[in-house]
Scaffold this motif. Structure first.
Motif, mmCIF file in Angstrom:
data_model
loop_
_atom_site.group_PDB
_atom_site.id
_atom_site.type_symbol
_atom_site.label_atom_id
_atom_site.label_comp_id
_atom_site.label_asym_id
_atom_site.label_seq_id
_atom_site.Cartn_x
_atom_site.Cartn_y
_atom_site.Cartn_z
ATOM 1 N N ARG A 229 0.831 -1.211 0.000
ATOM 2 C CA ARG A 229 0.000 0.000 0.000
ATOM 3 C C ARG A 229 0.860 1.254 0.000
ATOM 4 N NH1 ARG A 229 -4.099 -1.559 4.936
ATOM 5 N NH2 ARG A 229 -4.847 -3.572 4.095
ATOM 6 N N HIS A 245 -7.823 11.711 1.551
ATOM 7 C CA HIS A 245 -8.225 10.541 2.337
ATOM 8 C C HIS A 245 -7.040 9.607 2.619
ATOM 9 C CE1 HIS A 245 -12.413 11.671 1.896
ATOM 10 N NE2 HIS A 245 -12.284 11.706 0.560
ATOM 11 N N CYS A 246 -7.233 8.797 3.603
ATOM 12 C CA CYS A 246 -6.207 7.822 4.024
ATOM 13 C C CYS A 246 -5.847 6.896 2.862
ATOM 14 C CB CYS A 246 -6.724 6.996 5.203
ATOM 15 S SG CYS A 246 -5.653 5.607 5.671
ATOM 16 N N GLY A 249 -5.859 2.131 3.637
ATOM 17 C CA GLY A 249 -7.030 1.340 3.974
ATOM 18 C C GLY A 249 -7.207 0.066 3.202
ATOM 19 N N CYS A 254 -10.275 3.733 2.519
ATOM 20 C CA CYS A 254 -10.588 4.340 3.816
ATOM 21 C C CYS A 254 -10.961 5.792 3.572
ATOM 22 C CB CYS A 254 -9.376 4.231 4.748
ATOM 23 S SG CYS A 254 -9.648 5.012 6.361
ATOM 24 N N THR A 255 -12.094 6.191 4.046
ATOM 25 C CA THR A 255 -12.593 7.549 3.804
ATOM 26 C C THR A 255 -12.185 8.534 4.888
ATOM 27 O OG1 THR A 255 -14.674 6.976 4.916
ATOM 28 C CG2 THR A 255 -14.574 6.652 2.529
ATOM 29 N N ALA A 256 -11.416 8.052 5.889
ATOM 30 C CA ALA A 256 -10.982 8.946 6.963
ATOM 31 C C ALA A 256 -9.959 9.933 6.415
ATOM 32 C CB ALA A 256 -10.379 8.138 8.108
ATOM 33 N N GLY A 272 -1.995 8.617 6.059
ATOM 34 C CA GLY A 272 -3.059 7.767 6.565
ATOM 35 C C GLY A 272 -3.761 8.355 7.771
ATOM 36 N N CYS A 273 -4.841 7.693 8.136
ATOM 37 C CA CYS A 273 -5.559 8.071 9.358
ATOM 38 C C CYS A 273 -4.815 7.482 10.563
ATOM 39 C CB CYS A 273 -6.992 7.566 9.305
ATOM 40 S SG CYS A 273 -7.114 5.753 9.302
ATOM 41 N N ASP A 275 -5.631 5.313 12.846
ATOM 42 C CA ASP A 275 -5.786 3.861 13.036
ATOM 43 C C ASP A 275 -4.895 3.074 12.086
ATOM 44 O OD1 ASP A 275 -7.595 4.255 15.043
ATOM 45 O OD2 ASP A 275 -9.372 3.958 13.782
ATOM 46 N N HIS A 276 -4.906 3.435 10.797
ATOM 47 C CA HIS A 276 -4.101 2.692 9.839
ATOM 48 C C HIS A 276 -2.619 2.991 9.988
ATOM 49 C CE1 HIS A 276 -7.998 2.089 7.572
ATOM 50 N NE2 HIS A 276 -7.472 0.864 7.604
#
Length: 303
Positions: A229, A245-246, A249, A254-256, A272-273, A275-276
């Motif tokens: 990724r 966006h991230c 994902g 991932c839309t964060a 990334g966000c 979490d990721h």
């Protein structure tokens, strides 16, 4: 008819011997079928008390593994307070009849407790229990180790006869057989328990090893996927240095918001966000936080 000859046979001793043999056989059968040791010893003591021509109170004390103390085994006719008082007495010279017999590994005959020096510390206790004589025989294992003592108490001062000594020797041997059998059974059960514990522990280790291997494989797969990724994201940054966006994902996306930039030692970077990004840091060894506006890794940890 010139005369009559009458032959008389004393049957009391014959009947007594027959009963003794029957009782002894019953005890051996109990031992063979592995009856509880307390049951065997209690039955033996009662048998002796029933077979003795005069009143006798039988007692069996069991030696601790170190042979330094004697514990209550069986004494159905002795007072409870007396059994409690002598439970745990030390083995040694002059410690009553039983402690001395255990120490010497030889029978000790005390015909009068009121005058014998071995009973100095126990004279008052014996008087309360109504005991005047005590003959004690050590119970020895086949290798000579101490298993316990077998005692015959009397209400009045008494000197043993040959039949008394023979009876004591026979039942001391029977008690030795019962105690050794009990020790063997305990050792067998302990060995089985250790073997089961070792088997259970091995099963746990194998299960943990499988779990760790599966976890390692999962992490390796996650690391490979995240690395892929990041390479894809690095290629896309030429057109969009800071995506909206991230980028970490995976296939669903991932839309964060893309808040944190990370990079690896090969120079690939991605946004990334939180979490990721955390997932990437945990699973990909060479990944670090590269967001200059967030102050790097220290600022992220504090945040």
């Amino acid at each position: 008819m010139t005369g009559i000859r009458v032959i008389g046979i004393e049957t009391t001793q014959v009947k007594h011997a027959q009963r003794l043999m029957a009782e002894h056989r019953a005890l051996i059968e109990q031992i063979a079928r592995q009856a509880p040791l307390t049951e065997v010893l209690d039955g033996m003591a009662r048998c002796i008390e029933d077979l003795a021509p005069q009143e006798v109170l039988a007692s069996v004390l069991l030696a601790d593994p170190d042979g330094q103390h004697l514990r209550h085994g069986a004494a159905p006719s002795l007072p409870g307070f007396y059994n409690e008082a002598i439970d745990g007495i030390a083995t040694g010279e002059g410690v009553g009849s039983c402690g001395t017999a255990a120490h010497r590994r030889q029978p000790v005959i005390v015909t009068d407790i009121t005058t014998d020096p071995f009973w100095t510390d126990f004279r008052d206790l014996a008087d309360r229990a109504g005991l005047a004589a005590c003959w004690s025989t050590p119970i020895l294992a086949r290798d000579g180790g101490l298993l316990g003592t077998f005692a015959m108490y009397h209400r009045t001062p008494r000197v043993p006869q040959d039949t008394d000594l023979a009876l004591a020797a026979v039942f001391a041997g029977t008690a030795a057989l019962a105690i050794e059998r009990h020790h063997s059974e305990q050792a067998r059960q302990a060995a089985e328990a250790r073997a089961k514990a070792a088997h259970d522990e091995l099963a746990k280790v194998v299960s943990s090893e499988r779990h760790l291997r599966a976890e390692a494989e999962r992490r390796a797969a996650a690391a490979a996927e995240l690395t892929a990724r990041m390479r894809t994201a690095a290629a896309a940054q030429a057109a969009m240095p800071h995506p909206e966006h991230c980028q970490l994902g995976g296939r669903p996306g991932c839309t964060a918001p893309a808040e944190i930039k990370i990079a690896d030692s090969w120079g690939d970077a991605a946004w990334g966000c939180p979490d990721h990004v955390e997932e990437a840091i945990i699973n990909v060894r060479s990944v670090f936080i590269a967001s200059e506006e967030l102050g790097g890794l220290a600022a992220y940890v504090n945040r």
